[in-house]
Design a protein around this motif. Structure first.
Motif, mmCIF file in Angstrom:
data_model
loop_
_atom_site.group_PDB
_atom_site.id
_atom_site.type_symbol
_atom_site.label_atom_id
_atom_site.label_comp_id
_atom_site.label_asym_id
_atom_site.label_seq_id
_atom_site.Cartn_x
_atom_site.Cartn_y
_atom_site.Cartn_z
ATOM 1 N N ASP A 1 0.861 -1.184 0.000
ATOM 2 C CA ASP A 1 0.000 0.000 0.000
ATOM 3 C C ASP A 1 0.898 1.235 0.000
ATOM 4 O O ASP A 1 1.471 1.607 1.026
ATOM 5 C CB ASP A 1 -0.906 -0.013 1.222
ATOM 6 N N ILE A 2 1.031 1.869 -1.171
ATOM 7 C CA ILE A 2 1.928 3.010 -1.290
ATOM 8 C C ILE A 2 1.450 4.184 -0.449
ATOM 9 O O ILE A 2 2.253 4.929 0.123
ATOM 10 C CB ILE A 2 2.078 3.413 -2.773
ATOM 11 N N MET A 3 0.139 4.355 -0.330
ATOM 12 C CA MET A 3 -0.374 5.461 0.467
ATOM 13 C C MET A 3 -0.061 5.287 1.951
ATOM 14 O O MET A 3 0.130 6.259 2.673
ATOM 15 C CB MET A 3 -1.883 5.578 0.266
ATOM 16 N N GLU A 4 0.004 4.024 2.383
ATOM 17 C CA GLU A 4 0.362 3.771 3.775
ATOM 18 C C GLU A 4 1.804 4.200 4.039
ATOM 19 O O GLU A 4 2.108 4.808 5.069
ATOM 20 C CB GLU A 4 0.174 2.286 4.084
ATOM 21 N N TRP A 5 2.715 3.899 3.080
ATOM 22 C CA TRP A 5 4.104 4.330 3.243
ATOM 23 C C TRP A 5 4.243 5.836 3.135
ATOM 24 O O TRP A 5 5.073 6.438 3.811
ATOM 25 C CB TRP A 5 4.989 3.632 2.206
ATOM 26 N N VAL A 6 3.415 6.460 2.286
ATOM 27 C CA VAL A 6 3.414 7.922 2.218
ATOM 28 C C VAL A 6 3.042 8.505 3.576
ATOM 29 O O VAL A 6 3.620 9.498 4.034
ATOM 30 C CB VAL A 6 2.450 8.412 1.123
ATOM 31 N N SER A 7 2.086 7.868 4.219
ATOM 32 C CA SER A 7 1.682 8.331 5.550
ATOM 33 C C SER A 7 2.830 8.198 6.547
ATOM 34 O O SER A 7 3.049 9.087 7.382
ATOM 35 C CB SER A 7 0.479 7.520 6.028
ATOM 36 N N TYR A 8 3.591 7.089 6.451
ATOM 37 C CA TYR A 8 4.740 6.923 7.346
ATOM 38 C C TYR A 8 5.767 8.027 7.128
ATOM 39 O O TYR A 8 6.307 8.597 8.084
ATOM 40 C CB TYR A 8 5.407 5.568 7.105
ATOM 41 N N PHE A 9 6.045 8.322 5.864
ATOM 42 C CA PHE A 9 7.029 9.359 5.550
ATOM 43 C C PHE A 9 6.553 10.730 6.038
ATOM 44 O O PHE A 9 7.338 11.521 6.562
ATOM 45 C CB PHE A 9 7.308 9.392 4.048
ATOM 46 N N HIS B 1 4.610 11.269 8.475
ATOM 47 C CA HIS B 1 4.648 11.267 9.939
ATOM 48 C C HIS B 1 6.043 11.642 10.451
ATOM 49 O O HIS B 1 6.184 12.243 11.514
ATOM 50 C CB HIS B 1 4.247 9.885 10.455
ATOM 51 N N HIS B 2 7.086 11.274 9.666
ATOM 52 C CA HIS B 2 8.460 11.612 10.049
ATOM 53 C C HIS B 2 8.998 12.748 9.175
ATOM 54 O O HIS B 2 10.170 12.748 8.783
ATOM 55 C CB HIS B 2 9.371 10.380 9.901
ATOM 56 N N TRP B 3 8.166 13.713 8.897
ATOM 57 C CA TRP B 3 8.540 14.814 8.013
ATOM 58 C C TRP B 3 9.768 15.587 8.521
ATOM 59 O O TRP B 3 10.576 16.085 7.733
ATOM 60 C CB TRP B 3 7.373 15.784 7.866
ATOM 61 N N TYR B 4 9.913 15.652 9.805
ATOM 62 C CA TYR B 4 11.018 16.425 10.377
ATOM 63 C C TYR B 4 12.375 15.821 9.999
ATOM 64 O O TYR B 4 13.366 16.550 9.882
ATOM 65 C CB TYR B 4 10.882 16.497 11.897
ATOM 66 N N PHE C 1 13.122 14.479 7.138
ATOM 67 C CA PHE C 1 13.420 14.938 5.784
ATOM 68 C C PHE C 1 13.841 16.403 5.788
ATOM 69 O O PHE C 1 14.730 16.805 5.034
ATOM 70 C CB PHE C 1 12.197 14.732 4.880
ATOM 71 N N VAL C 2 13.208 17.218 6.633
ATOM 72 C CA VAL C 2 13.604 18.632 6.725
ATOM 73 C C VAL C 2 15.046 18.738 7.206
ATOM 74 O O VAL C 2 15.863 19.478 6.629
ATOM 75 C CB VAL C 2 12.648 19.401 7.655
ATOM 76 N N ILE C 3 15.379 17.969 8.250
ATOM 77 C CA ILE C 3 16.752 17.994 8.762
ATOM 78 C C ILE C 3 17.725 17.495 7.701
ATOM 79 O O ILE C 3 18.801 18.070 7.487
ATOM 80 C CB ILE C 3 16.858 17.143 10.042
ATOM 81 N N GLY C 4 17.357 16.391 7.022
ATOM 82 C CA GLY C 4 18.230 15.827 5.994
ATOM 83 C C GLY C 4 18.477 16.788 4.846
ATOM 84 O O GLY C 4 19.615 16.925 4.371
ATOM 85 N N ILE C 5 17.421 17.471 4.400
ATOM 86 C CA ILE C 5 17.568 18.408 3.288
ATOM 87 C C ILE C 5 18.424 19.613 3.694
ATOM 88 O O ILE C 5 19.291 20.058 2.945
ATOM 89 C CB ILE C 5 16.180 18.847 2.786
ATOM 90 N N ILE C 6 18.186 20.132 4.902
ATOM 91 C CA ILE C 6 18.969 21.281 5.364
ATOM 92 C C ILE C 6 20.447 20.909 5.482
ATOM 93 O O ILE C 6 21.332 21.646 5.020
ATOM 94 C CB ILE C 6 18.424 21.792 6.713
ATOM 95 N N ILE D 1 18.663 9.116 2.849
ATOM 96 C CA ILE D 1 19.026 8.687 4.203
ATOM 97 C C ILE D 1 17.826 8.744 5.154
ATOM 98 O O ILE D 1 17.561 7.764 5.869
ATOM 99 C CB ILE D 1 20.210 9.528 4.733
ATOM 100 N N PRO D 2 17.061 9.867 5.198
ATOM 101 C CA PRO D 2 15.839 9.830 6.029
ATOM 102 C C PRO D 2 14.857 8.764 5.578
ATOM 103 O O PRO D 2 14.186 8.138 6.406
ATOM 104 C CB PRO D 2 15.261 11.247 5.859
ATOM 105 N N THR D 3 14.762 8.562 4.253
ATOM 106 C CA THR D 3 13.869 7.507 3.763
ATOM 107 C C THR D 3 14.300 6.154 4.302
ATOM 108 O O THR D 3 13.470 5.345 4.752
ATOM 109 C CB THR D 3 13.872 7.488 2.221
ATOM 110 N N PHE D 4 15.604 5.905 4.247
ATOM 111 C CA PHE D 4 16.129 4.642 4.760
ATOM 112 C C PHE D 4 15.866 4.516 6.256
ATOM 113 O O PHE D 4 15.494 3.440 6.743
ATOM 114 C CB PHE D 4 17.631 4.573 4.469
ATOM 115 N N ILE D 5 16.040 5.613 6.986
ATOM 116 C CA ILE D 5 15.796 5.589 8.436
ATOM 117 C C ILE D 5 14.340 5.281 8.738
ATOM 118 O O ILE D 5 14.021 4.459 9.600
ATOM 119 C CB ILE D 5 16.214 6.937 9.063
ATOM 120 N N VAL D 6 13.435 5.936 7.979
ATOM 121 C CA VAL D 6 12.002 5.699 8.191
ATOM 122 C C VAL D 6 11.650 4.252 7.887
ATOM 123 O O VAL D 6 10.895 3.607 8.626
ATOM 124 C CB VAL D 6 11.168 6.668 7.320
ATOM 125 N N VAL D 7 12.214 3.736 6.785
ATOM 126 C CA VAL D 7 11.922 2.342 6.413
ATOM 127 C C VAL D 7 12.414 1.398 7.504
ATOM 128 O O VAL D 7 11.706 0.458 7.892
ATOM 129 C CB VAL D 7 12.580 2.008 5.056
#
Length: 797
Positions: free
Chosen positions: A19-27, A29-32, A34-39, A506-512
């Motif tokens: 369920d791709i939408m379920e994984w989108v929800s996980y990502f 949920h950990h939006w912060y 990705f913000v830290i990783g991008i910065i 890297i954040p994606t990997f951490i979330v996974v």
């Protein structure tokens, strides 16, 4: 048929897969993360780009002379006396252009290359080629000083200090000097000259470059390529961060290459003249002897010239010699061909008569046919039917050729007989010539030959002198070296994209990893995968801890989810009254009691008599939720301390009755198995339409086993994000093995963060369970959509 409809939604959900939408929800949920990783990635990309220096491609073009013209007869004769053709071959000259010796000559002719002048900043290190404020003239440099980085501090008073920057062995090295004055050390003898009068106090670095390191550096970076495929215009290019140095090198390389080519041409001309002079000396002596012999013979025998008749006879004899050779060649070829046809000679290819200069069209045709058949037969095996066919055709062709040979031999014999008759006449006439004329002819022939050779060499000597005087390089410089482009202009953007990609990956990997290591129940899919008990309802997460949330929000989606469960329970037991529902869970904290209170509330809203019984006698919690201070309850009734009417409570603003657990007994396991418990439930069935039982967690204690047989429906409450998946799976397997009757699952506390995906999940659950209202397959999806939109704005509860 009803049971099939009941099971279908769960099967569909189980087969839904990833369920791709379920994984989108996980990502999300950990939006912060990705913000830290991008910065961080953008910051690292900025720091990396600060050290970026442009890399320039510098190139010049040279036209290489392509000497492929065929030589005439005189050129062929003098091929060894002129410039070697190998030097005029295009590919050979390209190899010579990048040869070690030529690069060494270029390096030796550019003294400015022997010292690198370097400036170092916080991020960027530059080569100060021709922009250095000083020039160092090395007289002697020891081998260990090469490639050692020296630091020089320049002062406005005309002095300087040299230290070693990166070598611990020479950490104590310290040398002071004055501009323009030689300084000596065991590492080097140098003179430092200032070329910038306005130079202030500054620090820079320098490095001595050995000849080998420079040759290796330029040779490894040299690139050659034709401007257009098939042309002889060659592009010479270098790529580095110091384009001025590359321009000087390419220009000097082209100049040295042309000078070297001219030296080679002059050298060849000198050697040619020397060789011709030697040959002229030999021929001149032979010519003098021949001329003297001819003069002495004429004077002695008083002969002025050879008669015309004698010259004619000699011409005829020469023609007959040629004809005799041709006849002999034809006879030899016929003998070879006859031997081949008789012995087969390993069936090899037959030599064609044209290759021996014989013009025999008919024979050529048959020989070619036999060769072609031999080639075709060689491509097949002996088992191939075509092999026998080709063999037969070859034998027939051989027989035909033998007939042609016999015919040609007969014709050849006739020609030979006629030839020898005519040759005999000429030889007879020659034998009749006077002896003195024959001797004169021999002497004159030798003189003429020597005279021709002498004249020929004199002509070639004059040509070589002219060639040497007018020599120019075979090649031309079309374009001086210049900067063509910046080769790494896109490196900054690539670096930024690369770091940004890592900042996302890297954040994606951490979330996974977080989600994969999370061993709690996260969705209905987890419930169905780890349990064989049907899932009949989903309860969304609420922010409120109010036990009467359903009663206070009757039109919310939260309340509607309990209505769905109520309807499904009626569907399961096939009646709408006299229903006992036991609620249990794997462990404490799964929301079992909270669910029981709200389920009792939704039943009471239907104007039906409902009672909530607290059977969690080990750890009762209903008294606390409703602030009940009465100490008596079920346990007091079971031991005979009070009657049932005395412990049933009716609270204000609560539409259902409550039967509290009572005092905590010392033997809860034995007490809950007493016969009086069944009597109590029989009495409650007479008084109430719905009995909601809040029991102990079935994963912790076995009290729920005793209550399960007294209930019509047993609900297993699972808390989303809390219930341990492994423990839940083992417990479900044990419950199935124990054959616990009428057990169904409830997923509690499903996250609803207000996002579109959370609403999408609620809509999906409504779709899955919507037909429990009695919708047909044609309208259940549309009704579920109405449900979704109707309750989508009640997230504040």
């Amino acid at each position: 048929m009803e049971q099939n409809n009941y099971d279908q939604p769960f099967n569909d959900e189980e087969e839904s897969g990833f369920d791709i939408m379920e994984w989108v929800s996980y990502f999300l949920h950990h939006w912060y993360l990705f913000v830290i990783g991008i910065i961080l990635s953008l910051g690292l990309a900025y720091l990396s780009n600060r050290s970026w220096l442009p890399t320039f491609q510098t190139a010049g073009t040279v036209m290489i002379e392509d000497n492929r013209a065929s030589q005439n007869g005189s050129q062929a004769l003098m091929q060894g006396f002129t410039v070697q053709s190998g030097y005029k071959n295009v590919n050979n000259q390209v190899i010579m252009l990048g040869s070690y010796d030529l690069v060494c000559k270029v390096v030796d002719s550019l003294p400015y290359l022997k010292v690198d002048y370097i400036s170092k900043g916080s991020f960027i290190t530059r080569n100060l080629y021709k922009t250095s404020p000083i020039v160092i003239q090395p007289v002697y440099v020891s081998p260990e000083a090469y490639n050692m980085l020296f630091k020089i501090k320049l002062r406005t008073n005309g002095t300087y200090t040299i230290t070693v920057a990166d070598n611990k062995l020479f950490s104590n090295f310290h040398l002071d000097g004055t501009f323009g004055q030689p300084v000596q050390h065991n590492l080097f003898f140098i003179t430092v000259n200032s070329v910038n009068k306005y130079m202030g106090n500054t620090e820079m670095y320098f490095q001595f470059r050995s000849r080998e390191s420079l040759v290796s550096d330029f040779s490894s970076r040299l690139n050659f390529g034709y401007v257009v495929e098939g042309s002889s215009v060659l592009q010479i290019s270098l790529t580095s961060e110091t384009p001025d140095r590359d321009i000087d090198f390419i220009n000097k390389l082209c100049e040295t290459f042309l000078a070297d080519n001219l030296d080679r041409k002059n050298d060849a001309a000198n050697k040619t003249i020397k060789f011709i002079d030697n040959q002229l000396g030999v021929v001149s002596k032979s010519l003098s002897v021949s001329e003297g012999d001819m003069t002495n013979f004429r004077q002695t025998n008083k002969i002025v010239d050879v008669p015309t008749h004698t010259s004619d006879l000699l011409g005829k004899a020469a023609k007959f010699d040629t004809q005799k050779s041709e006849l002999k060649l034809r006879e030899t070829y016929l003998d070879y061909l006859t031997k081949y046809l008789k012995t087969n000679m390993a069936d090899g290819a037959i030599i064609a008569p044209s290759s021996l200069g014989l013009n025999e069209p008919m024979l050529m045709t048959f020989v070619q046919q036999i060769n072609e058949l031999n080639a075709q037969r060689a491509e097949t095996s002996e088992l191939n039917p075509y092999h026998a066919k080709y063999t037969k055709e070859i034998e027939l062709a051989k027989q035909t050729v033998m007939e042609v040979i016999r015919s040609m031999r007969a014709s050849l014999d006739i020609e030979k007989n006629d030839f020898y008759k005519r040759l005999g006449v000429v030889n007879k006439e020659i034998d009749e010539l006077p002896k003195k004329e024959l001797e004169m002819i021999g002497i004159e022939r030798k003189y003429k030959m020597d005279d021709n050779y002498y004249t020929f060499f004199l002509q070639k000597r004059a040509e070589s002198e002219i060639l040497k005087a007018s020599n120019t390089p075979d090649n031309n410089i079309l374009d001086k070296a210049r900067i063509l482009s910046i080769t790494n202009s896109g490196k900054k953007s690539k670096t930024t994209l690369m770091f940004l990609l890592f900042g996302i990956l890297i954040p994606t990997f951490i979330v996974v990893i977080i989600e994969l290591l999370n061993n709690s129940i996260r969705s209905t899919k987890d419930v169905e995968k780890n349990s064989s008990f049907p899932l009949i309802g989903v309860i969304r997460h609420t922010k409120s801890s109010d036990p009467l949330l359903v009663i206070k929000n009757p039109r919310s989606s939260f309340t509607e989810m309990f209505r769905v469960i109520r309807t499904r329970i009626e569907f399961i037991v096939q009646r709408k009254t006299n229903i006992v529902i036991m609620n249990s869970s794997t462990e404490s904290g799964d929301g079992k009691t909270y669910f029981s209170v709200n389920l009792a509330s939704v039943y009471s809203m239907a104007s039906k008599k409902t009672i909530l019984v607290d059977m969690d006698i080990r750890k009762p919690s209903i008294n606390q939720r409703f602030n009940i201070v009465q100490p008596n309850g079920v346990t007091n009734y079971l031991v005979g301390q009070c009657s049932l009417d005395e412990i049933i409570l009716q609270l204000p603003k609560v539409d259902f009755d409550i039967l509290p657990a009572g005092s905590i007994p010392p033997n809860p396991g034995e007490l809950i198995r007493s016969d009086k418990l069944a009597v109590m439930f029989n009495e409650l069935r007479k008084r109430y339409d719905y009995i909601i039982v809040d029991s102990s967690p079935i994963g912790m204690v076995t009290d729920a086993y005793s209550l399960a047989h007294l209930s019509d429906v047993n609900l297993f409450v699972i808390r989303n994000g809390k219930t341990n998946k492994t423990f839940f799976k083992k417990l479900c397997a044990q419950l199935k093995l124990d054959s616990l009757p009428n057990l169904y699952s409830i997923l509690n506390d499903v996250e609803d963060d207000g996002s579109r995906y959370s609403k999408y999940k609620l809509y999906k659950y409504a779709y899955l369970f919507g037909y429990s209202y009695g919708y047909t397959s044609n309208n259940k999806k549309g009704e579920a959509e109405k449900y979704f939109h109707y309750y989508e704005d009640d997230t504040e509860i």
